[in-house]
Scaffold this motif. Structure first.
Motif, mmCIF file in Angstrom:
data_model
loop_
_atom_site.group_PDB
_atom_site.id
_atom_site.type_symbol
_atom_site.label_atom_id
_atom_site.label_comp_id
_atom_site.label_asym_id
_atom_site.label_seq_id
_atom_site.Cartn_x
_atom_site.Cartn_y
_atom_site.Cartn_z
ATOM 1 N N ASP A 1 0.847 -1.192 0.000
ATOM 2 C CA ASP A 1 0.000 0.000 0.000
ATOM 3 C C ASP A 1 0.881 1.240 0.000
ATOM 4 O OD1 ASP A 1 -1.612 2.269 1.019
ATOM 5 O OD2 ASP A 1 -3.175 0.749 1.234
ATOM 6 N N VAL A 2 0.840 1.976 -1.090
ATOM 7 C CA VAL A 2 1.702 3.147 -1.274
ATOM 8 C C VAL A 2 1.402 4.237 -0.248
ATOM 9 C CG1 VAL A 2 2.283 5.032 -2.855
ATOM 10 C CG2 VAL A 2 2.052 2.702 -3.731
ATOM 11 N N GLY A 3 0.128 4.584 -0.082
ATOM 12 C CA GLY A 3 -0.235 5.677 0.821
ATOM 13 C C GLY A 3 0.063 5.380 2.273
ATOM 14 N N ASN A 4 -0.094 4.113 2.674
ATOM 15 C CA ASN A 4 0.115 3.754 4.073
ATOM 16 C C ASN A 4 1.557 3.953 4.535
ATOM 17 O OD1 ASN A 4 -2.543 3.065 4.409
ATOM 18 N ND2 ASN A 4 -2.224 0.865 4.403
ATOM 19 N N ILE A 5 2.481 4.005 3.602
ATOM 20 C CA ILE A 5 3.898 4.116 3.946
ATOM 21 C C ILE A 5 4.343 5.567 4.116
ATOM 22 C CG2 ILE A 5 6.221 3.783 2.957
ATOM 23 C CD1 ILE A 5 4.874 1.342 4.284
ATOM 24 N N LYS B 1 -3.349 5.266 -2.706
ATOM 25 C CA LYS B 1 -4.084 6.442 -2.251
ATOM 26 C C LYS B 1 -3.025 7.496 -1.994
ATOM 27 C CE LYS B 1 -4.573 4.229 2.315
ATOM 28 N NZ LYS B 1 -4.694 2.800 1.935
ATOM 29 N N ASP B 2 -3.420 8.742 -1.964
ATOM 30 C CA ASP B 2 -2.432 9.790 -1.759
ATOM 31 C C ASP B 2 -2.401 10.174 -0.284
ATOM 32 O OD1 ASP B 2 -0.416 11.570 -2.616
ATOM 33 O OD2 ASP B 2 -1.528 11.968 -4.466
ATOM 34 N N PHE C 1 -4.678 11.313 4.530
ATOM 35 C CA PHE C 1 -5.127 10.535 3.372
ATOM 36 C C PHE C 1 -6.044 11.375 2.494
ATOM 37 C CE2 PHE C 1 -4.261 6.903 6.309
ATOM 38 C CZ PHE C 1 -3.221 6.362 5.564
ATOM 39 N N CYS C 2 -5.849 11.276 1.185
ATOM 40 C CA CYS C 2 -6.628 12.091 0.257
ATOM 41 C C CYS C 2 -6.708 11.395 -1.095
ATOM 42 C CB CYS C 2 -6.003 13.478 0.101
ATOM 43 S SG CYS C 2 -4.253 13.473 -0.368
ATOM 44 N N ASN C 3 -7.470 11.980 -1.990
ATOM 45 C CA ASN C 3 -7.629 11.407 -3.326
ATOM 46 C C ASN C 3 -6.323 11.503 -4.110
ATOM 47 O OD1 ASN C 3 -10.412 10.643 -3.220
ATOM 48 N ND2 ASN C 3 -10.971 12.799 -3.407
ATOM 49 N N LEU C 4 -6.229 10.699 -5.142
ATOM 50 C CA LEU C 4 -5.025 10.652 -5.960
ATOM 51 C C LEU C 4 -4.689 12.022 -6.548
ATOM 52 C CD1 LEU C 4 -5.694 7.301 -7.872
ATOM 53 C CD2 LEU C 4 -4.286 7.644 -5.823
ATOM 54 N N VAL D 1 -9.650 4.871 -2.347
ATOM 55 C CA VAL D 1 -9.958 6.261 -1.993
ATOM 56 C C VAL D 1 -11.462 6.449 -1.895
ATOM 57 C CG1 VAL D 1 -7.865 7.114 -3.125
ATOM 58 C CG2 VAL D 1 -10.008 7.017 -4.409
ATOM 59 N N ALA D 2 -11.863 7.570 -1.303
ATOM 60 C CA ALA D 2 -13.290 7.843 -1.107
ATOM 61 C C ALA D 2 -13.925 8.551 -2.286
ATOM 62 C CB ALA D 2 -13.484 8.681 0.157
ATOM 63 N N GLY D 3 -13.119 9.152 -3.159
ATOM 64 C CA GLY D 3 -13.700 9.932 -4.259
ATOM 65 C C GLY D 3 -14.300 11.224 -3.739
ATOM 66 N N TYR D 4 -15.296 11.727 -4.457
ATOM 67 C CA TYR D 4 -15.938 12.989 -4.058
ATOM 68 C C TYR D 4 -17.061 12.720 -3.067
ATOM 69 C CZ TYR D 4 -13.555 14.948 -8.148
ATOM 70 O OH TYR D 4 -12.618 15.335 -9.066
ATOM 71 N N ARG D 5 -17.271 13.655 -2.174
ATOM 72 C CA ARG D 5 -18.280 13.455 -1.127
ATOM 73 C C ARG D 5 -19.699 13.572 -1.662
ATOM 74 N NH1 ARG D 5 -17.638 16.519 4.567
ATOM 75 N NH2 ARG D 5 -15.928 15.002 4.658
ATOM 76 N N THR D 6 -19.934 14.478 -2.613
ATOM 77 C CA THR D 6 -21.315 14.755 -3.026
ATOM 78 C C THR D 6 -21.670 14.246 -4.418
ATOM 79 O OG1 THR D 6 -20.646 16.953 -3.784
ATOM 80 C CG2 THR D 6 -21.493 16.780 -1.542
#
Length: 274
Positions: free
Chosen positions: A180-184, A207-208, A219-222, A249-254
């Motif tokens: 997992d790239v983001g976890n590191i 994930k970014d 943690f955030c979107n790519l 990732v979660a993508g956009y909220r709305t």
């Protein structure tokens, strides 16, 4: 490399009860090549008790849409439990999930190896996780899937050298690494981990992460964080990796559909323009 997504991102864009044929069609339309399905109670995709016929229908819907079910993410099982009965039960559940993954056409099952806690010392977790994974590897030796151990925020395997040692110590050809790239990003540099893990890497989560944000808030979107994507992709190419980069990732909220499309575009940019 191929663009994948955890199925949560797709499922969240549809009302409860939506058909898999419709959701897989959108997955392909959004720009993804494959998905990682999730084991567990609803709204996840299946449990260890799901009938084979339901899994085969899910696979057929994916194939009809041109989407590959490439991996499966089980809910956490106590494979590192010092309680032998709990560990045995976890091995049995994960063994069944591996068989179900094969029915779905997936070649990888994600494994969370263990969690260090106040009452679960590091050395004890390392020993129990190794033992449990050896048992699971033996249980699934004839199943055509890889058991891929993932690095998560569990106070465990926080060094690439130790991660490689852990995988090698199981001594089974069907046990590899799910990196997992983001976890590191909070603890090290992903391109270094990739090169150290080398051919052990079977799958990759992306994930970014913003280093200027505290803890999990980073943690955030790519393409919104500090992951050095060019270096990551170069490192993956250097070790000969040509599999999936699966967005977690979660993508956009709305606007969930637009968020899925944007995630696929970001993935294609990461894969193809570097």
């Amino acid at each position: 490399m191929k663009a994948g997504t955890v199925f949560d991102l797709i499922r969240s864009a549809f009302p409860a009860g939506a058909g898999y044929d419709e959701m897989f069609a959108f997955t392909r339309e959004a720009g993804f090549d494959g998905v990682e399905l999730q084991h567990g109670e609803p709204p996840r995709d299946f449990t260890e008790h799901s009938p084979d016929e339901a899994l085969l229908m899910m696979r057929a819907a994916a194939e009809a849409a041109g989407v590959e079910i490439h991996s499966v993410m089980p809910t956490a099982q106590e494979i590192a439990s010092p309680d032998k009965a709990q560990q045995k039960a976890a091995v049995e559940v994960l063994g069944r999930v591996a068989e179900q993954a094969a029915l779905l056409g997936a070649s990888t099952v994600l494994i969370v190896p263990g969690r260090v806690k106040e009452d679960a010392p590091y050395d004890a977790v390392f020993s129990a996780a190794s033992e449990g994974l050896k048992r699971l590897a033996e249980r699934t030796a004839a199943v055509p899937v890889v058991l891929a151990v993932e690095n998560i925020w569990n106070k465990f395997l926080y060094s690439p050298l130790e991660f490689a040692q852990f995988v090698d110590g199981v001594g089974a050809p069907n046990v590899k690494a799910y990196f997992d790239v983001g976890n590191i990003m909070l603890f090290g540099f992903p391109e270094q981990w990739i090169r150290i893990l080398g051919p052990r890497v079977d799958r990759v989560h992306v994930k970014d992460y913003r280093r200027d944000a505290p803890g999990a808030f980073g943690f955030c979107n790519l393409l919104e964080g500090d992951v050095p994507w060019a270096e990551v992709v170069k490192a993956l190419k250097d070790i000969g990796y040509n599999g999936y980069l699966t967005a977690e990732v979660a993508g956009y909220r709305t606007d969930k559909k637009l968020g899925a499309i944007a995630t696929a575009k970001a993935l294609k940019s990461i894969i193809g323009a570097r």
